[in-house]
Design a protein around this motif. Structure first.
Motif, PDB file in Angstrom:
ATOM      1  N   ILE A   1       0.836  -1.200   0.000  1.00 27.21           N
ATOM      2  CA  ILE A   1       0.000   0.000   0.000  1.00 27.21           C
ATOM      3  C   ILE A   1       0.869   1.248   0.000  1.00 27.21           C
ATOM      4  O   ILE A   1       0.610   2.210  -0.731  1.00 27.21           O
ATOM      5  CB  ILE A   1      -0.947  -0.013   1.221  1.00 27.21           C
ATOM      6  CG1 ILE A   1      -1.968  -1.138   1.099  1.00 27.21           C
ATOM      7  CG2 ILE A   1      -1.667   1.335   1.357  1.00 27.21           C
ATOM      8  CD1 ILE A   1      -2.784  -1.381   2.365  1.00 27.21           C
ATOM      9  N   LYS A   2       1.916   1.237   0.805  1.00 26.42           N
ATOM     10  CA  LYS A   2       2.783   2.410   0.909  1.00 26.42           C
ATOM     11  C   LYS A   2       3.470   2.733  -0.426  1.00 26.42           C
ATOM     12  O   LYS A   2       3.788   3.903  -0.694  1.00 26.42           O
ATOM     13  CB  LYS A   2       3.828   2.198   2.002  1.00 26.42           C
ATOM     14  CG  LYS A   2       3.261   2.290   3.410  1.00 26.42           C
ATOM     15  CD  LYS A   2       4.350   2.085   4.458  1.00 26.42           C
ATOM     16  CE  LYS A   2       3.803   2.266   5.856  1.00 26.42           C
ATOM     17  NZ  LYS A   2       4.839   2.030   6.903  1.00 26.42           N
ATOM     18  N   LYS A   3       3.671   1.726  -1.258  1.00 28.18           N
ATOM     19  CA  LYS A   3       4.313   1.964  -2.557  1.00 28.18           C
ATOM     20  C   LYS A   3       3.459   2.850  -3.453  1.00 28.18           C
ATOM     21  O   LYS A   3       3.979   3.570  -4.302  1.00 28.18           O
ATOM     22  CB  LYS A   3       4.579   0.630  -3.264  1.00 28.18           C
ATOM     23  CG  LYS A   3       5.720  -0.176  -2.668  1.00 28.18           C
ATOM     24  CD  LYS A   3       6.130  -1.309  -3.580  1.00 28.18           C
ATOM     25  CE  LYS A   3       5.068  -2.368  -3.710  1.00 28.18           C
ATOM     26  NZ  LYS A   3       5.539  -3.547  -4.489  1.00 28.18           N
ATOM     27  N   PHE A   4       2.141   2.776  -3.281  1.00 25.04           N
ATOM     28  CA  PHE A   4       1.226   3.490  -4.176  1.00 25.04           C
ATOM     29  C   PHE A   4       0.475   4.625  -3.477  1.00 25.04           C
ATOM     30  O   PHE A   4      -0.374   5.269  -4.099  1.00 25.04           O
ATOM     31  CB  PHE A   4       0.222   2.496  -4.775  1.00 25.04           C
ATOM     32  CG  PHE A   4       0.869   1.364  -5.501  1.00 25.04           C
ATOM     33  CD1 PHE A   4       1.496   1.577  -6.729  1.00 25.04           C
ATOM     34  CD2 PHE A   4       0.899   0.094  -4.964  1.00 25.04           C
ATOM     35  CE1 PHE A   4       2.111   0.540  -7.407  1.00 25.04           C
ATOM     36  CE2 PHE A   4       1.514  -0.958  -5.632  1.00 25.04           C
ATOM     37  CZ  PHE A   4       2.122  -0.734  -6.860  1.00 25.04           C
ATOM     38  N   LEU A   5       0.801   4.873  -2.236  1.00 26.34           N
ATOM     39  CA  LEU A   5       0.151   5.950  -1.499  1.00 26.34           C
ATOM     40  C   LEU A   5       0.830   7.270  -1.833  1.00 26.34           C
ATOM     41  O   LEU A   5       2.060   7.355  -1.848  1.00 26.34           O
ATOM     42  CB  LEU A   5       0.263   5.667   0.000  1.00 26.34           C
ATOM     43  CG  LEU A   5      -0.807   6.230   0.935  1.00 26.34           C
ATOM     44  CD1 LEU A   5      -2.171   5.660   0.603  1.00 26.34           C
ATOM     45  CD2 LEU A   5      -0.436   5.904   2.389  1.00 26.34           C
ATOM     46  N   PRO A   6       0.074   8.321  -2.125  1.00 29.64           N
ATOM     47  CA  PRO A   6       0.684   9.619  -2.418  1.00 29.64           C
ATOM     48  C   PRO A   6       1.550  10.102  -1.261  1.00 29.64           C
ATOM     49  O   PRO A   6       1.283   9.796  -0.095  1.00 29.64           O
ATOM     50  CB  PRO A   6      -0.525  10.536  -2.630  1.00 29.64           C
ATOM     51  CG  PRO A   6      -1.628   9.619  -3.046  1.00 29.64           C
ATOM     52  CD  PRO A   6      -1.394   8.347  -2.289  1.00 29.64           C
ATOM     53  N   ASP A   7       2.575  10.857  -1.580  1.00 31.97           N
ATOM     54  CA  ASP A   7       3.472  11.390  -0.553  1.00 31.97           C
ATOM     55  C   ASP A   7       2.686  12.223   0.461  1.00 31.97           C
ATOM     56  O   ASP A   7       1.804  13.008   0.097  1.00 31.97           O
ATOM     57  CB  ASP A   7       4.555  12.266  -1.195  1.00 31.97           C
ATOM     58  CG  ASP A   7       5.536  11.445  -2.022  1.00 31.97           C
ATOM     59  OD1 ASP A   7       5.611  10.221  -1.799  1.00 31.97           O
ATOM     60  OD2 ASP A   7       6.208  12.038  -2.891  1.00 31.97           O
ATOM     61  N   GLY A   8       3.043  12.056   1.716  1.00 27.20           N
ATOM     62  CA  GLY A   8       2.443  12.868   2.770  1.00 27.20           C
ATOM     63  C   GLY A   8       1.140  12.344   3.327  1.00 27.20           C
ATOM     64  O   GLY A   8       0.610  12.906   4.293  1.00 27.20           O
TER      65      GLY A   8
END
Length: 273
Positions: A202-209
């Motif tokens: 999930i973190k790979k595709f989550l927008p920054d911030g």
């Protein structure tokens, strides 16, 4: 009442992620975990069916001397908790308590968002219930809640395919769908207890911030606070090292898959319904 363990209930395996956080925070208590694996999934079932199944399993935990039961399942919390609390417990036993996982998340999630826009990733059943929208807006009326159902995420976890390109495809697709609803979402809640196993993907595709909120830690903190405020109930939660696991499905299957969630093996017992 006689003293007894804290009961943890889930429709299957996902609640093990909540159990792990609760056990870590409150290791002094005895625990019994029950997974209704024979009748999983709950997410696509009707409110009435989920309620009937959940109440049946809760009664089994009561019969094991559990005075407090945590529904470590978002679907059961969304579709069954209120009926059990309001209709069953007053007639069954006023001293018993059943808690869920939605309210502890809703109570604190406002502290995580600055844009006041929150995303919910969940099963279709939890999304359709609107439970997160309703509960969050009770505490934070200014927050907008956006939801995305992720029907394939649970099968990916339970089939041990959550670290594969196929899993990445569906995770990226669901996250794209969520942020199309609002690019200003700055907090995403994993509103299914299976989803922590997908965190790295999930973190790979989550927008920054964007902040990712997993429920287990919040539920454990809420339970600790609840027991501190309800000392009479706390005194009827037994202390010790008891860790019993039950499944309505095949014990061998449960033992194998539980390792994915806990990182170690368990010896479960079959509970016939």
């Amino acid at each position: 009442m006689k003293k007894g363990p804290i009961g943890i209930f889930d429709s299957g395996y996902g609640g093990l992620t909540v159990f792990q956080e609760i056990e870590s925070r409150l290791p002094q208590y005895d625990f019994v975990y029950l997974g209704d694996n024979a009748r999983v999934p709950y997410g696509t079932r009707s409110f009435e069916t989920v309620y009937q199944y959940t109440w049946e399993c809760v009664q089994h935990l009561f019969a094991m001397d559990c005075n407090l039961v945590v529904l470590a399942c978002n679907t059961a919390s969304a579709k069954a908790l209120r009926s059990i609390q309001q209709n069953n417990l007053p007639l069954f036993d006023l001293d018993k308590r059943v808690l869920g996982v939605i309210r502890p998340t809703a109570e604190v999630v406002g502290a995580y968002t600055k844009t006041r826009k929150i995303g919910i990733l969940a099963t279709q059943g939890t999304v359709s219930s609107l439970s997160y929208v309703i509960e969050i807006n009770k505490f934070f009326p200014d927050i907008q809640v956006f939801q995305e159902a992720c029907p394939l995420w649970v099968p990916l976890v339970e089939s041990n395919e959550f670290n594969t390109p196929g899993a990445d495809y569906f995770i990226e697709k669901n996250l794209d769908n969520l942020f199309k609803q609002s690019p200003d979402i700055d907090t995403v809640v994993l509103a299914c207890t299976h989803y922590p196993l997908l965190i790295n993907s999930i973190k790979k595709f989550l927008p920054d911030g964007v902040r990712l909120v997993s429920q287990g830690k919040l539920v454990a903190e809420s339970l600790e606070d609840y027991l501190e405020r309800h000392t009479q109930l706390r005194d009827f939660c037994s202390l010790g090292t008891r860790r019993d696991f039950y499944t309505t499905g095949a014990a061998d299957d449960f033992n194998e898959k539980a390792t994915l969630f806990l990182g170690h093996g368990v010896e479960s017992k079959h509970l016939p319904l």
